[in-house]
Design a protein around this motif. Structure first.
Motif, PDB file in Angstrom:
ATOM      1  N   GLY A   1       0.389   5.437  -4.218  1.00 47.03           N
ATOM      2  CA  GLY A   1      -0.623   4.486  -3.777  1.00 47.03           C
ATOM      3  C   GLY A   1      -1.932   4.549  -4.531  1.00 47.03           C
ATOM      4  O   GLY A   1      -2.821   3.730  -4.301  1.00 47.03           O
ATOM      5  N   ASN A   2      -2.076   5.535  -5.429  1.00 44.34           N
ATOM      6  CA  ASN A   2      -3.301   5.637  -6.208  1.00 44.34           C
ATOM      7  C   ASN A   2      -3.366   4.535  -7.260  1.00 44.34           C
ATOM      8  O   ASN A   2      -2.343   4.020  -7.698  1.00 44.34           O
TER       9      ASN A   2
ATOM     10  N   ARG B   1      -2.972   0.699  -0.817  1.00 45.65           N
ATOM     11  CA  ARG B   1      -2.077   1.687  -1.400  1.00 45.65           C
ATOM     12  C   ARG B   1      -0.646   1.170  -1.598  1.00 45.65           C
ATOM     13  O   ARG B   1      -0.049   1.352  -2.662  1.00 45.65           O
TER      14      ARG B   1
ATOM     15  N   TRP C   1       1.185   0.441  -5.377  1.00 39.02           N
ATOM     16  CA  TRP C   1       2.460   1.035  -5.775  1.00 39.02           C
ATOM     17  C   TRP C   1       3.501  -0.036  -6.053  1.00 39.02           C
ATOM     18  O   TRP C   1       4.269   0.060  -7.019  1.00 39.02           O
TER      19      TRP C   1
END
Length: 265
Positions: free
Chosen positions: A83-84, A223, A227
């Motif tokens: 999710g970064n 997030r 992704w």
């Protein structure tokens, strides 16, 4: 290739590769990321201007430059947690996290990655020379720079879908009609100066609070979407239809290969 300057508490971040219409290399992504960090750590900066040197804002990703560096794609896409935000996403979403208004000054070509960077700004000023496009579909890819978090607050879904799938340029008039730019200016420099003067007359604490609240109200949960962008791009980079699309993008006329059946999503 990314120049940074300050004047009267205004930060100017300039894409400085005019001989390539400011097309993005990996080093430019790193430079933009560093500029965002520098602004975040400054308490004196009151506003930010993102601009391109010369006639164009940014012609998008310099594909040849990126591919010539073996780890270029990995450097752009890697992330420690799903999710970064990765590097490609940080140079778009990072402007949103700053507690000061960010203005993109758009002239000439604002294509692909350049259009995504402009989307990261709070305000987009353009003149009549501006041409905007989200180009990834032309190469068999999907946008993966965090724009999916920002487009819902900017364009209606049908307009965003049409622009992204069509992968063709639109002029400044159409961009204004679709909500992709904030204002179309006869004199973009004069309007920019006017806005910067107005921002300087407001409390920086009030501006920071307003931006934080409005970002929370308008933006999507981040997030899972970040992704999904990256995972979709990884799948596409390995897909046979992507190779066909990339070859077709450089072929004129009727010599284009047909696509294979769609993979399961």
């Amino acid at each position: 290739m990314i120049s940074f300057s300050e004047a009267n508490n205004i930060a100017f971040v300039t894409l400085s590769r005019p001989e390539k219409q400011n097309a993005l290399s990996v080093d430019m992504f790193v430079g933009l990321d560093n500029a965002i960090k520098k602004i975040r750590n400054s308490k004196s900066i009151r506003a930010v201007v993102i601009q391109g040197e010369g006639a164009h804002f940014c012609a998008g990703l310099d594909v040849k430059s990126v591919l010539n560096k073996p780890f270029g794609i990995i450097k752009l896409l890697k992330k420690w947690l799903p999710g970064n935000a990765n590097l490609a996403q940080r140079v778009v979403l990072g402007w949103q996290a700053l507690p000061v208004p960010v203005i993109a000054k758009i002239t000439g070509n604002c294509l692909g990655g350049g259009c995504h960077i402009a989307l990261g700004a709070d305000i987009r000023l353009a003149d009549n020379s501006a041409q905007l496009a989200i180009m990834e579909a032309k190469w068999g890819l999907c946008p993966d720079m965090g724009g999916s978090l920002l487009l819902p607050a900017t364009m209606n879904k049908d307009k965003a879908l049409l622009m992204t799938v069509h992968a063709q340029r639109i002029d400044a008039q159409q961009a204004l009609k679709d909500g992709l730019i904030t204002e179309l200016c006869d004199d973009v420099d004069a309007r920019l100066s006017e806005l910067l003067t107005q921002f300087s007359a407001r409390s920086p604490d009030a501006i920071a609070a307003i931006k934080k609240v409005y970002n929370r109200a308008y933006n999507q949960p981040a997030r899972k979407l970040l992704w999904l962008e990256t995972w979709s791009q990884i799948k596409l980079l390995a897909a046979k239809n992507t190779k066909i699309a990339m070859k077709n993008a450089s072929v004129a006329g009727e010599n284009k290969k047909p696509f294979l059946p769609r993979m399961k999503w």
